[in-house]
Design a protein around this motif. Structure first.
Motif, PDB file in Angstrom:
ATOM      1  N   GLY A  13       0.809  -1.073  -0.110  1.00 44.12           N
ATOM      2  CA  GLY A  13       0.019  -0.016  -0.145  1.00 44.12           C
ATOM      3  C   GLY A  13       0.849   1.223   0.110  1.00 44.12           C
ATOM      4  N   GLU A  14       1.877   1.071   0.129  1.00 46.95           N
ATOM      5  CA  GLU A  14       2.754   2.294   0.180  1.00 46.95           C
ATOM      6  C   GLU A  14       3.627   2.347  -1.282  1.00 46.95           C
ATOM      7  OE1 GLU A  14       5.702   0.627   2.999  1.00 46.95           O
ATOM      8  OE2 GLU A  14       3.762   0.127   3.991  1.00 46.95           O
ATOM      9  N   GLU A  15       4.205   3.529  -1.485  1.00 51.18           N
ATOM     10  CA  GLU A  15       5.023   3.610  -3.004  1.00 51.18           C
ATOM     11  C   GLU A  15       5.742   2.667  -3.109  1.00 51.18           C
ATOM     12  OE1 GLU A  15       6.173   7.300  -4.337  1.00 51.18           O
ATOM     13  OE2 GLU A  15       4.005   8.092  -3.844  1.00 51.18           O
ATOM     14  N   ALA A  16       6.893   2.321  -2.443  1.00 45.41           N
ATOM     15  CA  ALA A  16       7.759   1.275  -2.702  1.00 45.41           C
ATOM     16  C   ALA A  16       7.571  -0.054  -2.386  1.00 45.41           C
ATOM     17  CB  ALA A  16       9.350   1.726  -2.121  1.00 45.41           C
ATOM     18  N   PRO A  17       7.665  -1.123  -2.962  1.00 49.52           N
ATOM     19  CA  PRO A  17       7.351  -2.284  -2.701  1.00 49.52           C
ATOM     20  C   PRO A  17       8.344  -3.065  -1.540  1.00 49.52           C
ATOM     21  CG  PRO A  17       8.697  -2.507  -4.835  1.00 49.52           C
ATOM     22  CD  PRO A  17       8.516  -1.048  -4.432  1.00 49.52           C
ATOM     23  N   LYS A  18       7.624  -4.056  -0.702  1.00 48.93           N
ATOM     24  CA  LYS A  18       8.600  -4.294   0.398  1.00 48.93           C
ATOM     25  C   LYS A  18       9.271  -5.773  -0.133  1.00 48.93           C
ATOM     26  CE  LYS A  18       7.476  -2.633   4.817  1.00 48.93           C
ATOM     27  NZ  LYS A  18       7.323  -1.273   4.109  1.00 48.93           N
ATOM     28  N   LEU A  19      10.702  -5.902   0.319  1.00 51.20           N
ATOM     29  CA  LEU A  19      11.197  -7.132  -0.224  1.00 51.20           C
ATOM     30  C   LEU A  19      11.513  -7.956   1.053  1.00 51.20           C
ATOM     31  CD1 LEU A  19      13.952  -5.316  -2.406  1.00 51.20           C
ATOM     32  CD2 LEU A  19      12.173  -6.716  -3.246  1.00 51.20           C
ATOM     33  N   ALA A  20      11.227  -9.318   0.743  1.00 49.17           N
ATOM     34  CA  ALA A  20      11.408 -10.235   1.944  1.00 49.17           C
ATOM     35  C   ALA A  20      11.855 -11.701   1.309  1.00 49.17           C
ATOM     36  CB  ALA A  20      10.315 -10.194   2.699  1.00 49.17           C
ATOM     37  N   ILE A  21      12.580 -12.502   1.640  1.00 46.54           N
ATOM     38  CA  ILE A  21      12.862 -13.924   1.353  1.00 46.54           C
ATOM     39  C   ILE A  21      11.875 -14.536   1.795  1.00 46.54           C
ATOM     40  CG2 ILE A  21      14.335 -15.765   1.588  1.00 46.54           C
ATOM     41  CD1 ILE A  21      16.554 -13.791   1.625  1.00 46.54           C
ATOM     42  N   LYS A  22      11.079 -15.363   1.031  1.00 50.91           N
ATOM     43  CA  LYS A  22      10.093 -16.104   1.462  1.00 50.91           C
ATOM     44  C   LYS A  22      10.290 -17.669   1.038  1.00 50.91           C
ATOM     45  CE  LYS A  22       6.592 -12.765   2.096  1.00 50.91           C
ATOM     46  NZ  LYS A  22       5.565 -12.125   1.306  1.00 50.91           N
ATOM     47  N   ASN A  23       9.468 -18.485   1.692  1.00 49.43           N
ATOM     48  CA  ASN A  23       9.552 -19.939   1.311  1.00 49.43           C
ATOM     49  C   ASN A  23       8.245 -20.230   0.433  1.00 49.43           C
ATOM     50  OD1 ASN A  23      12.016 -21.342   2.587  1.00 49.43           O
ATOM     51  ND2 ASN A  23      10.795 -20.376   4.432  1.00 49.43           N
ATOM     52  N   LEU A  24       8.574 -20.577  -0.819  1.00 49.59           N
ATOM     53  CA  LEU A  24       7.635 -20.849  -1.922  1.00 49.59           C
ATOM     54  C   LEU A  24       7.517 -22.327  -2.337  1.00 49.59           C
ATOM     55  CD1 LEU A  24       8.211 -17.830  -4.168  1.00 49.59           C
ATOM     56  CD2 LEU A  24       6.537 -17.911  -2.115  1.00 49.59           C
ATOM     57  N   THR A  25       6.416 -22.495  -2.987  1.00 48.35           N
ATOM     58  CA  THR A  25       6.209 -24.174  -3.386  1.00 48.35           C
ATOM     59  C   THR A  25       6.118 -23.915  -5.093  1.00 48.35           C
ATOM     60  OG1 THR A  25       3.885 -24.368  -3.547  1.00 48.35           O
ATOM     61  CG2 THR A  25       4.944 -24.672  -1.474  1.00 48.35           C
TER      62      THR A  25
END
Ligand SMILES: NC(=O)c1ccc[n+]([C@@H]2O[C@H](COP(=O)([O-])OP(=O)(O)OC[C@H]3O[C@@H](n4cnc5c(N)ncnc54)[C@H](OP(=O)(O)O)[C@@H]3O)[C@@H](O)[C@H]2O)c1
Length: 330
Positions: A13-25
């Motif tokens: 919801g802010e202008e810049a994206p939030k970056l995070a390391i995630k576990n995905l499938t």
């Protein structure tokens, strides 16, 4: 590999994206014929624009990373089989399609380039989109008649990714290279890459509009644009060419018809994203052979892990990254 880690940009919801390391499938992967276990990715200016500024992203969550190299794990396209070593760059990778900052990626088969003999997966990412763009620039300049006997070639933004690789390729091919940089502290680095002369970028930046100046260069590699490009166009020798690829110094270019009608100069546009596959494959093959830089070594490369990416992406937007940064994933 059902589970894997990736750097994910989320819009909160802010202008810049939030970056995070995630576990995905694997269910999180996009459509595509070829699945790749990523060995390396890299950091380009465009990755900073996407990851830090959120430019060009069409939907969230999004995995940035415009480059990857790795091993095919699955393919429904008969051209590829498990174990094949491949390079994927350009098109929508890391922009409209999940990218290379991920241990696993799935892409359309039409984006895949087989790793050419003579390059390792690591070397392919030391080159990455920046190195490919440098190679394409040299190819286009030479297609337009450039040879070492024509005179000096200038490289703008020389300590960056496109610039560093271009300096090294041109020097290897026998050109007298002038490297232009805003960081004169990088003089030794640029000379190690093969630059004969290092100048401050202010010397190449137009401060006063003049349609034409004393001819200085047989050719120029320009990932900077803006007032630098205005100046370069006015200082090319008769029949000289500038290969324009970037915009770190600005997008507006002031020029006139004079360099074109009085000196017959060529303004060559360099686009890595939609470069036709035939030319793309040829440039990659040349980057593994006669255009292969001599310095795909510690001189030009900084290797990082996924966790270090947010900091590195911010630095490249500030013009603070030297040479090429690769991300080890495999
Ligand atoms: N057309 C294409 O297909 C294509 C492909 C790849 C890259 N690009 C573009 O090419 C450019 C370079 O990409 P890259 O990945 O090599 O980035 P990079 O590693 O950050 O290199 C860019 C270099 O530009 C110089 N620079 C930065 N800010 C500047 C400013 N305000 N004025 C003048 N020079 C400045 C710096 O070199 P010094 O410190 O040495 O001056 C910097 O290292 C970007 O604009 C990128 O989007 C385009």
């Amino acid at each position: 590999m059902d589970h894997f880690r990736a750097l994910v940009a989320d819009h909160m919801g802010e202008e810049a994206p939030k970056l995070a390391i995630k576990n995905l499938t694997t269910a999180d992967l996009p459509e595509g014929e070829v699945t790749v276990r990523v060995a390396y990715s890299s950091v380009n200016y465009k990755d900073g624009m996407v990851g830090i500024w959120g430019r060009m992203i069409q939907s969230y969550p999004h995995i940035p990373g415009i480059d990857l190299s790795g091993f095919v794990t699955e393919s429904t396209d008969p051209r590829y089989k498990p174990g094949d070593e491949v390079i994927v760059t350009s098109y929508g990778l890391g922009v409209t399609h999940h990218g290379g900052y991920s241990e696993l990626a799935r892409v359309p088969a039409s984006w895949v380039v087989p790793l050419p003999p003579g390059l390792t997966l690591r070397e392919a990412m030391i080159l990455g989109t920046a190195g490919f763009t440098a190679g394409l620039s040299v190819q286009r300049l030479e297609d337009n008649g450039l040879t070492p006997d024509k005179g000096p070639v200038v490289v703008a933004g020389a300590s960056g990714g496109v610039g560093s690789v271009a300096v090294n390729i041109l020097a290897k091919r026998g050109y007298e290279v002038t490297a232009s940089t805003g960081r004169l502290s990088e003089e030794n680095y640029l000379k190690a890459l093969g630059a004969a002369r290092v100048i401050h970028r202010d010397e190449l930046t137009e401060t006063e509009r003049k349609p034409i100046r004393r001819p200085l260069w047989a050719a120029a590699v320009d990932p900077v644009g803006g007032k630098t490009l205005s100046y370069l166009l006015s200082t090319l020798q008769y029949g000289g060419s500038v290969a324009t690829s970037g915009l770190t110094g600005g997008v507006e270019v002031e020029t006139s018809v004079y360099p074109f009608i009085l000196r017959g100069v060529n303004w060559l546009g360099i686009d890595s994203v939609e470069c036709p596959m035939e030319l793309r494959s040829r440039v990659w093959e040349r980057l593994a052979t006669d255009l292969k830089p001599t310095m795909l070594s510690n001189t030009i490369v900084n290797e990082i892990q996924l966790e270090q990416l947010p900091e590195e992406l911010a630095l490249i937007l500030q013009g603070q990254v030297r040479g090429r940064t690769i991300v080890k994933l495999g």
